[in-house]
Scaffold this active site. Structure first.
Site, PDB file in Angstrom:
ATOM      1  N   GLU A  63       0.855  -1.186   0.000  1.00  0.00           N
ATOM      2  CA  GLU A  63       0.000   0.000   0.000  1.00  0.00           C
ATOM      3  C   GLU A  63       0.886   1.230   0.000  1.00  0.00           C
ATOM      4  O   GLU A  63       1.876   1.286   0.719  1.00  0.00           O
ATOM      5  CB  GLU A  63      -0.917  -0.031   1.238  1.00  0.00           C
ATOM      6  CG  GLU A  63      -1.819   1.164   1.430  1.00  0.00           C
ATOM      7  CD  GLU A  63      -2.716   1.490   0.238  1.00  0.00           C
ATOM      8  OE1 GLU A  63      -3.425   0.593  -0.254  1.00  0.00           O
ATOM      9  OE2 GLU A  63      -2.659   2.658  -0.217  1.00  0.00           O
ATOM     10  N   ASN A 113       5.473   1.559  -3.477  1.00  0.00           N
ATOM     11  CA  ASN A 113       4.838   1.780  -4.760  1.00  0.00           C
ATOM     12  C   ASN A 113       4.833   0.515  -5.632  1.00  0.00           C
ATOM     13  O   ASN A 113       5.867  -0.145  -5.787  1.00  0.00           O
ATOM     14  CB  ASN A 113       5.640   2.880  -5.472  1.00  0.00           C
ATOM     15  CG  ASN A 113       4.956   3.385  -6.701  1.00  0.00           C
ATOM     16  OD1 ASN A 113       4.163   2.673  -7.328  1.00  0.00           O
ATOM     17  ND2 ASN A 113       5.241   4.619  -7.057  1.00  0.00           N
ATOM     18  N   ASP A 139      -7.681   2.017  -8.196  1.00  0.00           N
ATOM     19  CA  ASP A 139      -8.070   3.342  -8.679  1.00  0.00           C
ATOM     20  C   ASP A 139      -8.323   3.268 -10.189  1.00  0.00           C
ATOM     21  O   ASP A 139      -7.445   2.851 -10.942  1.00  0.00           O
ATOM     22  CB  ASP A 139      -6.937   4.331  -8.378  1.00  0.00           C
ATOM     23  CG  ASP A 139      -7.361   5.773  -8.589  1.00  0.00           C
ATOM     24  OD1 ASP A 139      -8.128   6.042  -9.518  1.00  0.00           O
ATOM     25  OD2 ASP A 139      -6.902   6.631  -7.807  1.00  0.00           O
ATOM     26  N   ASP A 187     -15.672  -2.730  -9.005  1.00  0.00           N
ATOM     27  CA  ASP A 187     -17.058  -2.338  -9.279  1.00  0.00           C
ATOM     28  C   ASP A 187     -17.113  -1.369 -10.451  1.00  0.00           C
ATOM     29  O   ASP A 187     -18.201  -1.014 -10.892  1.00  0.00           O
ATOM     30  CB  ASP A 187     -17.658  -1.641  -8.066  1.00  0.00           C
ATOM     31  CG  ASP A 187     -16.927  -0.322  -7.804  1.00  0.00           C
ATOM     32  OD1 ASP A 187     -15.705  -0.361  -7.570  1.00  0.00           O
ATOM     33  OD2 ASP A 187     -17.552   0.744  -7.868  1.00  0.00           O
ATOM     34  N   THR A 232     -13.608  -6.798   0.392  1.00  0.00           N
ATOM     35  CA  THR A 232     -12.939  -5.614   0.932  1.00  0.00           C
ATOM     36  C   THR A 232     -13.993  -4.757   1.645  1.00  0.00           C
ATOM     37  O   THR A 232     -15.201  -4.970   1.476  1.00  0.00           O
ATOM     38  CB  THR A 232     -12.292  -4.782  -0.192  1.00  0.00           C
ATOM     39  OG1 THR A 232     -13.312  -4.126  -0.929  1.00  0.00           O
ATOM     40  CG2 THR A 232     -11.467  -5.645  -1.131  1.00  0.00           C
ATOM     41  N   GLU A 233     -13.523  -3.774   2.386  1.00  0.00           N
ATOM     42  CA  GLU A 233     -14.456  -2.846   3.045  1.00  0.00           C
ATOM     43  C   GLU A 233     -15.354  -2.179   2.005  1.00  0.00           C
ATOM     44  O   GLU A 233     -16.581  -2.090   2.159  1.00  0.00           O
ATOM     45  CB  GLU A 233     -13.690  -1.736   3.803  1.00  0.00           C
ATOM     46  CG  GLU A 233     -12.917  -2.176   5.017  1.00  0.00           C
ATOM     47  CD  GLU A 233     -11.495  -2.611   4.702  1.00  0.00           C
ATOM     48  OE1 GLU A 233     -11.164  -2.844   3.515  1.00  0.00           O
ATOM     49  OE2 GLU A 233     -10.692  -2.745   5.653  1.00  0.00           O
ATOM     50  N   GLU A 247     -16.046  -3.122  -1.026  1.00  0.00           N
ATOM     51  CA  GLU A 247     -16.918  -4.102  -1.698  1.00  0.00           C
ATOM     52  C   GLU A 247     -18.188  -4.363  -0.885  1.00  0.00           C
ATOM     53  O   GLU A 247     -19.282  -4.480  -1.431  1.00  0.00           O
ATOM     54  CB  GLU A 247     -16.125  -5.403  -1.893  1.00  0.00           C
ATOM     55  CG  GLU A 247     -16.845  -6.492  -2.663  1.00  0.00           C
ATOM     56  CD  GLU A 247     -15.925  -7.700  -2.886  1.00  0.00           C
ATOM     57  OE1 GLU A 247     -14.768  -7.670  -2.406  1.00  0.00           O
ATOM     58  OE2 GLU A 247     -16.366  -8.660  -3.535  1.00  0.00           O
TER      59      GLU A 247
END
Lengths: 204, 204
Positions: free
Chosen positions: B59, B86, B108, B144, B182-183, B185
Site C-alpha cells: 500500500e 509503490n 483506482d 465495481d 474488501t471494506e 466491496e
C-alpha cells in the site's frame, strides 16, 4: 412464401458453396453475416444504414425468418440475403476467407453445462467463424445474459482471439451511438438492464 | 508506530531484493501479494483463512497501511507482512518467479485517458507482475468500476494472458462462497451493484 422468393432467401439448400456475390446487386461489397437473426430488426437496419455492405441473415427458425422475409419484400434491400439453415453448417455454404464480419446477437445461452457445445460461442463455432472469415476479421457479440457473456469472454480469450472492444454496458459506451438494437434488446434495456458486448478478431 | 514494528512492516526501503521467506514463520509457503491493500480487511481475512500461504499487503498510502498495521498488531498473524511503497517498483523488492498470486482489488480507475499508464492493469504493470510471478501463475482482479473492468479485460487479453474465470457478477457466481470482501466491496454491493471479476494467468 419462402419458396416463392428464391432471389431473397435460400431454404435449407444442399451442402455446397454458394456464390454469394452473384446474389447481391454489388458483388464486390464486403460480406457481413448474422448468425441467429430472429425477427430481423438488427440486420434490416444494418442493411439500410450500410448500403455499401452485403448482409446475410441466418436463422434456423422458419417462423422467424418468415418475418424477416416479409419485411424484406417491403424493403427490397439489394444488399440483404436470407438463409434458412443451421450455423453449424456454415462452412458448407460460405467459402474460406469470404466473410468480413460475424454478428452474434442475444444468442441462446444454453445454460446447462451439458449443452455447452450448442452455444454459438463454443470453440467449435469459433473454428467455423475463423474458417469463413478473412484474416484479422472478427465477431461482434452482444448479450444481456451474464452467464453467456462470462462464458464467451473466456471462450474467445482461450481460443486466442484478440479483443478490440469490451463493454459491460454497451448502451453507456463509445459504441452506443452506432449501436443498432434488436427487438429483444429494446425491450430488455428499457427495463434498465445492461447489455454486454465483446468485439474480437482472429489473429492471422 | 510504523518505525517501531520493523518485523511486520517495511517502510519505503531502498531498492534491493528482499528475502521475503525469512520474514515469515513458514518460509516455504507460497507467496501471495495484494497491490493496493487499502484498509486491509481483504488481506487480513485471507491470511486468517489461509495459514498455509504467506501474504504481503502493499500500500502506498501511509494512513491506510497504518490501519492494517494496527489490526496486525492485534492479530499477530505469522503469515502476513506489510509493505509501504509503490507498485511500480515491485521488481526492486520481489525476485523473479517468487510470487504465486497477485490480487488487485478495487484499484483506482484513473478514468482519464491521459492517466491510463497509472492504472494497475496497464501493460507496464502486467510486465512487472509477469516478472515476479512464477510461470503459469496469475492475477485475481475485481472491481465495481465498469470502465476499469472493460479496460482491464482488454488489456489482459491483448497482453496474451489466459483467462481462468470471468464474471460480471462475482457475488452470484461459483466463486461467491470463497470470496473475501474488501471494506469498499461490502458497502458497494450492499446497494445491489454488481462486482466484476477476472482471474487470469501468464502463459509460460
Amino acid at each position: 412464401m419462402i419458396e416463392q422468393n428464391p432471389d431473397y432467401i435460400l431454404d435449407r439448400p444442399k451442402a455446397g458453396l454458394i456464390d454469394w456475390s452473384s446474389r447481391f446487386e454489388n458483388p464486390d461489397a464486403p460480406l457481413y453475416i448474422e448468425v441467429g437473426s430472429g425477427k430481423g430488426q438488427f440486420i434490416i437496419n444494418q442493411a439500410k444504414k450500410h448500403p455499401d455492405v452485403n448482409f446475410v441473415a441466418i436463422e434456423i427458425q422458419e417462423a422467424a425468418i418468415g418475418m424477416i422475409l416479409r419485411k424484406q419484400l417491403e424493403e427490397q434491400l439489394p444488399n440483404l440475403q436470407l438463409f434458412l439453415g443451421n450455423g453449424e453448417a456454415l462452412t458448407d455454404y460460405f467459402a474460406e476467407n469470404s466473410v468480413s464480419k460475424v454478428f452474434l446477437n442475444f444468442s441462446d445461452p444454453w445454460p446447462k453445462t451439458k449443452h455447452e457445445k450448442r452455444r454459438l460461442t463454443y470453440k467449435s463455432f469459433l473454428d467455423i467463424y475463423k474458417t469463413i472469415l478473412q484474416p484479422n476479421k472478427g465477431i461482434e457479440f452482444k448479450t444481456d445474459n451474464q452467464s453467456l457473456y462470462n462464458y464467451s469472454v473466456q471462450s474467445f480469450n482461450n481460443y486466442g482471439m484478440h479483443f478490440d472492444f469490451v463493454s459491460v454496458n454497451l448502451h453507456d459506451s463509445k459504441m452506443a451511438e452506432d449501436n443498432i438494437m434488436t427487438e429483444y434488446e429494446e425491450k430488455f434495456s428499457a427495463k434498465g438492464q445492461p447489455i454486454y458486448a465483446l468485439y474480437a478478431h482472429f489473429s492471422a
